[in-house]
Design a protein around this motif. Structure first.
Motif, PDB file in Angstrom:
ATOM      1  N   SER A 568     -52.518   9.014   1.742  1.00 34.40           N
ATOM      2  CA  SER A 568     -53.195   8.323   0.639  1.00 34.40           C
ATOM      3  C   SER A 568     -52.762   6.868   0.528  1.00 34.40           C
ATOM      4  O   SER A 568     -53.532   6.020   0.072  1.00 34.40           O
ATOM      5  CB  SER A 568     -52.938   9.062  -0.675  1.00 34.40           C
ATOM      6  N   MET A 569     -51.528   6.538   0.932  1.00 32.66           N
ATOM      7  CA  MET A 569     -51.077   5.156   0.913  1.00 32.66           C
ATOM      8  C   MET A 569     -51.494   4.389   2.161  1.00 32.66           C
ATOM      9  O   MET A 569     -51.675   3.170   2.121  1.00 32.66           O
ATOM     10  CB  MET A 569     -49.550   5.107   0.782  1.00 32.66           C
ATOM     11  N   LEU A 570     -51.618   5.100   3.274  1.00 32.50           N
ATOM     12  CA  LEU A 570     -51.963   4.455   4.541  1.00 32.50           C
ATOM     13  C   LEU A 570     -53.460   4.284   4.725  1.00 32.50           C
ATOM     14  O   LEU A 570     -53.910   3.384   5.433  1.00 32.50           O
ATOM     15  CB  LEU A 570     -51.413   5.284   5.705  1.00 32.50           C
ATOM     16  N   ASN A 571     -54.253   5.141   4.090  1.00 32.49           N
ATOM     17  CA  ASN A 571     -55.692   5.196   4.327  1.00 32.49           C
ATOM     18  C   ASN A 571     -56.355   3.849   3.994  1.00 32.49           C
ATOM     19  O   ASN A 571     -56.354   3.403   2.850  1.00 32.49           O
ATOM     20  CB  ASN A 571     -56.299   6.301   3.461  1.00 32.49           C
ATOM     21  N   PRO A 572     -56.967   3.198   4.975  1.00 34.06           N
ATOM     22  CA  PRO A 572     -57.565   1.878   4.718  1.00 34.06           C
ATOM     23  C   PRO A 572     -58.943   1.938   4.054  1.00 34.06           C
ATOM     24  O   PRO A 572     -59.546   0.884   3.820  1.00 34.06           O
ATOM     25  CB  PRO A 572     -57.672   1.274   6.121  1.00 34.06           C
ATOM     26  N   TYR A 573     -59.435   3.143   3.743  1.00 27.60           N
ATOM     27  CA  TYR A 573     -60.748   3.248   3.112  1.00 27.60           C
ATOM     28  C   TYR A 573     -60.752   2.501   1.781  1.00 27.60           C
ATOM     29  O   TYR A 573     -59.824   2.607   0.978  1.00 27.60           O
ATOM     30  CB  TYR A 573     -61.119   4.710   2.872  1.00 27.60           C
ATOM     31  N   ILE A 574     -61.809   1.727   1.525  1.00 23.24           N
ATOM     32  CA  ILE A 574     -61.914   0.918   0.317  1.00 23.24           C
ATOM     33  C   ILE A 574     -62.696   1.688  -0.751  1.00 23.24           C
ATOM     34  O   ILE A 574     -63.850   2.055  -0.540  1.00 23.24           O
ATOM     35  CB  ILE A 574     -62.611  -0.424   0.613  1.00 23.24           C
ATOM     36  N   ASN A 575     -62.040   1.943  -1.862  1.00 23.65           N
ATOM     37  CA  ASN A 575     -62.665   2.637  -2.989  1.00 23.65           C
ATOM     38  C   ASN A 575     -63.412   1.613  -3.845  1.00 23.65           C
ATOM     39  O   ASN A 575     -62.818   0.710  -4.433  1.00 23.65           O
ATOM     40  CB  ASN A 575     -61.591   3.345  -3.822  1.00 23.65           C
ATOM     41  N   ARG A 576     -64.768   1.764  -3.916  1.00 24.90           N
ATOM     42  CA  ARG A 576     -65.618   0.830  -4.649  1.00 24.90           C
ATOM     43  C   ARG A 576     -66.244   1.480  -5.883  1.00 24.90           C
ATOM     44  O   ARG A 576     -67.332   1.095  -6.306  1.00 24.90           O
ATOM     45  CB  ARG A 576     -66.706   0.300  -3.721  1.00 24.90           C
ATOM     46  N   THR A 577     -65.545   2.451  -6.467  1.00 21.96           N
ATOM     47  CA  THR A 577     -66.090   3.136  -7.630  1.00 21.96           C
ATOM     48  C   THR A 577     -66.362   2.171  -8.780  1.00 21.96           C
ATOM     49  O   THR A 577     -67.377   2.266  -9.467  1.00 21.96           O
ATOM     50  CB  THR A 577     -65.112   4.240  -8.084  1.00 21.96           C
ATOM     51  N   ASP A 578     -65.448   1.229  -9.006  1.00 19.81           N
ATOM     52  CA  ASP A 578     -65.588   0.245 -10.079  1.00 19.81           C
ATOM     53  C   ASP A 578     -66.139  -1.054  -9.493  1.00 19.81           C
ATOM     54  O   ASP A 578     -65.539  -1.619  -8.576  1.00 19.81           O
ATOM     55  CB  ASP A 578     -64.217   0.007 -10.717  1.00 19.81           C
ATOM     56  N   PRO A 579     -67.273  -1.556  -9.989  1.00 21.14           N
ATOM     57  CA  PRO A 579     -67.838  -2.791  -9.432  1.00 21.14           C
ATOM     58  C   PRO A 579     -66.913  -3.997  -9.562  1.00 21.14           C
ATOM     59  O   PRO A 579     -67.026  -4.959  -8.796  1.00 21.14           O
ATOM     60  CB  PRO A 579     -69.114  -2.999 -10.258  1.00 21.14           C
ATOM     61  N   ILE A 582     -61.511  -3.082  -6.455  1.00 22.57           N
ATOM     62  CA  ILE A 582     -61.456  -2.207  -5.284  1.00 22.57           C
ATOM     63  C   ILE A 582     -59.997  -1.815  -5.050  1.00 22.57           C
ATOM     64  O   ILE A 582     -59.072  -2.511  -5.480  1.00 22.57           O
ATOM     65  CB  ILE A 582     -62.030  -2.888  -4.029  1.00 22.57           C
ATOM     66  N   SER A 583     -59.791  -0.696  -4.368  1.00 20.09           N
ATOM     67  CA  SER A 583     -58.445  -0.254  -4.012  1.00 20.09           C
ATOM     68  C   SER A 583     -58.468   0.331  -2.612  1.00 20.09           C
ATOM     69  O   SER A 583     -59.475   0.912  -2.181  1.00 20.09           O
ATOM     70  CB  SER A 583     -57.923   0.774  -5.022  1.00 20.09           C
ATOM     71  N   TYR A 584     -57.363   0.191  -1.886  1.00 15.26           N
ATOM     72  CA  TYR A 584     -57.295   0.640  -0.494  1.00 15.26           C
ATOM     73  C   TYR A 584     -55.837   0.772  -0.083  1.00 15.26           C
ATOM     74  O   TYR A 584     -54.923   0.227  -0.723  1.00 15.26           O
ATOM     75  CB  TYR A 584     -58.019  -0.350   0.431  1.00 15.26           C
ATOM     76  N   GLY A 585     -55.614   1.514   1.008  1.00 13.44           N
ATOM     77  CA  GLY A 585     -54.269   1.705   1.521  1.00 13.44           C
ATOM     78  C   GLY A 585     -53.868   0.598   2.474  1.00 13.44           C
ATOM     79  O   GLY A 585     -54.596  -0.371   2.702  1.00 13.44           O
ATOM     80  N   ASN A 586     -52.674   0.754   3.070  1.00 11.43           N
ATOM     81  CA  ASN A 586     -52.111  -0.255   3.955  1.00 11.43           C
ATOM     82  C   ASN A 586     -51.510   0.440   5.170  1.00 11.43           C
ATOM     83  O   ASN A 586     -50.511   1.142   5.054  1.00 11.43           O
ATOM     84  CB  ASN A 586     -51.052  -1.067   3.204  1.00 11.43           C
ATOM     85  N   THR A 587     -52.117   0.259   6.341  1.00  9.45           N
ATOM     86  CA  THR A 587     -51.646   0.928   7.559  1.00  9.45           C
ATOM     87  C   THR A 587     -50.342   0.339   8.082  1.00  9.45           C
ATOM     88  O   THR A 587     -49.710   0.923   8.968  1.00  9.45           O
ATOM     89  CB  THR A 587     -52.715   0.841   8.659  1.00  9.45           C
ATOM     90  N   ASP A 588     -49.904  -0.811   7.549  1.00 18.66           N
ATOM     91  CA  ASP A 588     -48.679  -1.456   8.033  1.00 18.66           C
ATOM     92  C   ASP A 588     -47.442  -1.068   7.232  1.00 18.66           C
ATOM     93  O   ASP A 588     -46.379  -1.676   7.407  1.00 18.66           O
ATOM     94  CB  ASP A 588     -48.847  -2.984   7.967  1.00 18.66           C
ATOM     95  N   LEU A 589     -47.539  -0.082   6.372  1.00 16.84           N
ATOM     96  CA  LEU A 589     -46.391   0.312   5.559  1.00 16.84           C
ATOM     97  C   LEU A 589     -45.261   0.877   6.427  1.00 16.84           C
ATOM     98  O   LEU A 589     -45.499   1.620   7.384  1.00 16.84           O
ATOM     99  CB  LEU A 589     -46.811   1.361   4.531  1.00 16.84           C
ATOM    100  N   ASN A 590     -44.034   0.530   6.062  1.00 21.11           N
ATOM    101  CA  ASN A 590     -42.846   1.093   6.692  1.00 21.11           C
ATOM    102  C   ASN A 590     -42.192   2.089   5.744  1.00 21.11           C
ATOM    103  O   ASN A 590     -42.490   2.122   4.548  1.00 21.11           O
ATOM    104  CB  ASN A 590     -41.845  -0.015   7.040  1.00 21.11           C
ATOM    105  N   CYS A 591     -41.274   2.887   6.271  1.00 21.95           N
ATOM    106  CA  CYS A 591     -40.589   3.856   5.416  1.00 21.95           C
ATOM    107  C   CYS A 591     -39.586   3.143   4.519  1.00 21.95           C
ATOM    108  O   CYS A 591     -38.954   2.154   4.898  1.00 21.95           O
ATOM    109  CB  CYS A 591     -39.898   4.930   6.253  1.00 21.95           C
TER     110      CYS A 591
END
Length: 822
Positions: A568-579, A582-591
């Motif tokens: 859920s944190m890595l997923n780059p899908y962009i949530n456009r529910t609210d005009p 927007i919200s999205y994950g970050n594939t570059d996250l480290n532990c």
């Protein structure tokens, strides 16, 4: 005369020599079936037989251990007694040496249990330097409460006004059910625990320093929920037990559960099922956001009304077969399902945005979220006849957490060039499929030292398929640019070694764990580039505790923990529910890497329990959710952007002045200091939680519970959230033989007004937001429980798989708040 003096001198010398003969008598008292410690059992040692005064007397500590000095020589008798238990009698031949009885098993006195009403308060807390165990089944409030209600009482756990849960000062923790990781609960603990009846739970374990044998993940530690599995009251070989529970309330809330167990020879099995429905209506929210951009200064004012329908089912099966006294096979299977249907009606006004000086729109959001957690495991445990304490365990586990989320957004308002007000539909499917194999080996070096070693391999496949559709009338057109098909595969190999040293006074543990991670990210759409990454982590841990007699101990612990970001944190899908955002994950996250040092003091007597834990935690690359305003849109994502330092004190007090009265206080106070060089923000402040409770047994054996709960303002890197005050009152009464039938009622209400009003504030680049949530929390619940048959318990492997290594998105955040803020 000289002869008389000589006789007196000889007798005196003999008496002095006899008194000088000191023998230490020690052992550990455990339940004969569950092997749980028996705390506060009375240990008395007499000369030859029971007299009015024992030569030595004491009690067992919270771990069931005792160690007593006895002056004298020759034959003595030791009596061990505990309420509702059969007395244990042992002969002792005192010989000026240490006599170690080892493990002494104690069992229920069936005649006493059947013929006497036990009015004494049962102990609630078992305290160790690196673990706390709260006995939910011994708490009278558990008959009418949820697990979330009980967590407010558990040491090292806090629940704030928005039902956010923190463990050991951190919202990043892992949840197990019966020692097995449950990914769905770990990612949604607040929502699931609000649905889970406390009557289905026996113990809640808070493992603050898991040690090297656990995965390095989970900076706050591990929350282990032990489902009901009562010790057998019958000494027969074949037993069975069925417990039925039903509840209903005014929210409206209704549900029920069944616990069933049986034992036939060497085979035993248990099943725990619970089902809950909760409907929360008219949850309202008011939001104001000030924005600054190239188009000028603008503001957004919105109000929403939220209706929720939540249905939760959980089934856990446990089976075991004892091949012989040295070999045991045990299996578990569990399914959890959470259906969440939500309708969100909103009105939004925008003022001062460029040429569109003022416009507004109405929105209707329908969200259907179906989440599952499916897991199964098998453990083979092998002990060795000629090597006491040596044990080999082989384990395998498979788990899957599919999530289907469908959202339809429709809008009604004037057109604008700044926001897309077209209707839209999202069909998202995510899943985490895990295969885990593990080998654990325990080997005593001598009577005081033990070493644990193990190997582990995890294959974790995270997937996300999110399809975005533009909706015009009844026509749904897929938008490939806004859709995504994404895989994130982790292979994790680990090895650990841990050394334990135990004496009557001291316990020391030191361990080292190494984990290596291989990541492989693949995009099956044109929305990203594939990449691979691998890294290793060396994770140390240590603890030492010292027993202050039979009534207390002190301890010092250190651990390093890591947290890998979840899908859920890595997923780059962009949530456009609210005009407007927007919200999205970050594939570059480290532990994350976190260090925690804790000093622990425990004091316990049959009437008084005190725990004080002072801790300091440091994390210089904490994963945080943050927002910024750009191109007239609020963007929210995640990053390793925060240095988070916390100093906290946790306090738990339980006092029973009489057998019918118990007072409790569970509180925490901490200073949070957060700084982000990347964002250019810092925040700090004091935050705390407190639960003060009274439990009283009244005439007619009616049990009263009264709890006052307070939460203060809490802080994050970009703002704060206000606290709350509520009162919880419960009444319960048991009927029939062995208290087979129980009826209880619970009422919850804010201390001021009918609503809990929670205000939050956040600010960032180009924006600041104020949000107010209003929740009508007044409610009454009724619960009925009925038990059938004899109770039995399923034996389990002492070592098993514990996956604790994934950090999920906002795993301590109430979903109601998340959706409202959108």
């Amino acid at each position: 005369m000289k002869k008389v003096l000589l006789v007196i001198v000889v007798v005196f010398c003999f008496a002095i020599n006899s008194l000088a003969q000191t023998t230490i008598v020690k052992g550990i008292v455990l339940d004969s079936l569950t092997h749980e410690p028996e705390p506060y059992a009375t240990v008395r040692i007499f000369r030859d037989h029971k007299t009015e005064r024992p030569s030595s007397a004491g009690i067992t500590d919270i771990k069931g251990k005792f160690s007593q000095k006895v002056n004298g020589k020759g034959l003595y008798m030791m009596y061990i007694s505990s309420m509702g238990r059969k007395d244990i009698v042992r002969e002792i031949n005192l010989n000026n040496n240490t006599i170690d009885f080892g493990t002494i098993l104690i069992c229920n006195d069936v005649k006493t249990l059947d013929g006497v009403v036990v009015k004494g308060q049962k102990p609630l807390i078992k305290m160790e330097a690196d673990k706390m165990t709260y006995n939910v089944s011994n708490d009278v409030d558990s008959k009418s409460s949820t697990v979330l209600d009980m967590l407010r009482k558990v040491p090292m756990v806090t629940v704030d006004g928005q039902d956010n849960i923190t463990v050991n000062g951190s919202g990043n923790f892992k949840v197990y059910v019966n020692g097995k990781p449950n990914l769905m609960i770990s990612s949604n603990p607040s929502q699931v625990f609000k649905m889970m009846p406390a009557s289905a739970v026996q113990n809640i374990e808070v493992i603050t320093n898991p040690g090297a044998k656990y995965d390095a993940e989970g900076t706050g530690g591990v929350l282990n929920i032990i489902m009901s599995s009562e010790a057998a009251r019958s000494q027969k070989n074949d037993n069975y037990n069925i417990t039925l529970t039903g509840n209903g309330g005014t929210m409206p809330t209704y549900g029920g559960g069944v616990y069933a167990a049986m034992q036939k020879g060497k085979f035993s099995a248990s099943m725990n099922f619970s089902s809950q429905n909760v409907n929360t209506n008219n949850v309202t929210s008011d939001m104001t956001r000030q924005q600054v951009s190239q188009s000028g200064t603008s503001s957004i004012n919105s109000n929403t009304s939220l209706d929720n329908k939540i249905h939760y089912n959980m089934v856990n099966l446990n089976m075991s077969y004892e091949i012989d006294s040295l070999r045991l096979v045990s299996t578990t299977f569990g399914i959890s399902k959470l259906n969440h249907n939500q309708d969100n009606n909103g009105n939004t006004d925008v003022i001062g945005l460029g040429s569109d000086s003022q416009f507004g729109y109405k929105s209707l959001t329908n969200n259907k979220d179906n989440r599952y957690s499916i897991n199964g495991s098998i453990d083979y445990q092998r002990q060795f006849a000629h090597h006491k304490g040596r044990m080999l365990t082989l384990s395998y586990m498979i788990s899957s957490t599919p999530d289907k989320n469908k959202t339809l957004n429709t809008f009604d308002g004037t057109g604008t060039s700044y926001y897309n007000l077209g209707n839209r539909y999202t069909d998202a499917h995510t899943n985490t499929l895990e295969h885990t194999a593990q080998v654990d080996f325990t080997n005593p070096i001598d009577t005081k030292s033990t070493i644990d070693m193990g190997l582990k391999y995890i294959r974790r496949n995270n997937s996300s398929v999110s399809d975005y559709f533009d909706v015009l009338g009844n026509v749904y057109t897929k938008n490939n640019t806004n859709s995504i098909d994404y895989r994130h595969i982790n292979d994790i190999a680990a090895a650990y070694a841990e050394y334990n040293f135990n004496t009557a006074k001291m316990n020391m543990k030191a361990g080292l764990r190494y984990e290596h991670t291989w990541q492989n990210v693949k995009y099956f759409s044109d929305n990203g580039e594939n990449f691979k990454l691998n890294y290793g982590n060396l994770v140390p841990s240590a603890s030492v505790s010292y027993n202050l007699g039979t009534t207390g101990n002190i301890g010092l612990t250190y651990n390093m923990r890591i947290s890998r970001p979840g899908i859920s944190m890595l997923n780059p899908y962009i949530n456009r529910t609210d005009p407007t955002s927007i919200s999205y994950g970050n594939t570059d996250l480290n532990c994350e890497k976190s260090h925690t040092i804790s000093a622990v003091y425990n004091y316990f007597t049959p009437k008084f329990i005190l725990n004080l834990t002072l801790r300091q935690s440091l994390c210089n690359n904490s994963i945080a959710q943050y927002s910024s305003y750009s191109n007239n849109i609020l963007n929210t994502t995640y990053g390793n952007v925060v240095k988070n330092h916390q100093t906290g004190l946790n306090t738990f007090i339980s006092w029973s002045p009489t057998t019918a009265t118990r007072f409790m206080i569970n509180g925490s106070l901490e200073y949070a200091d957060m700084k982000s060089n990347q964002l250019g923000y810092s925040n700090n402040g004091w935050q705390g939680n407190c639960m003060a409770g009274l439990q009283q047994t009244m005439p007619l054996n009616i049990r009263l519970g009264l709890n006052l709960i307070n939460s203060t303002k809490s802080y994050n890197i970009q703002g704060w959230s206000s606290g709350y005050n509520i009162a919880v009152v419960s009444l319960s009464r048991s009927f029939m033989k062995d208290e087979r039938l129980s009826i209880s009622a619970m009422a919850i209400s804010p201390l001021s007004g009918k609503n809990i009003n929670i205000e939050s504030y956040s600010e960032g680049t180009g924006f600041n937001t104020r949000n107010n949530i209003h929740i009508d929390l007044r409610m009454i619940n009724f619960t009925v429980t009925y038990k059938l048959g004899h109770t039995s318990t399923v034996k389990k492997a002492q070592r098993t798989i514990n996956n604790t290594d994934v950090k999920q998105v906002e795993n301590n955040t109430n979903n109601v708040e998340q959706i409202i803020i959108k």
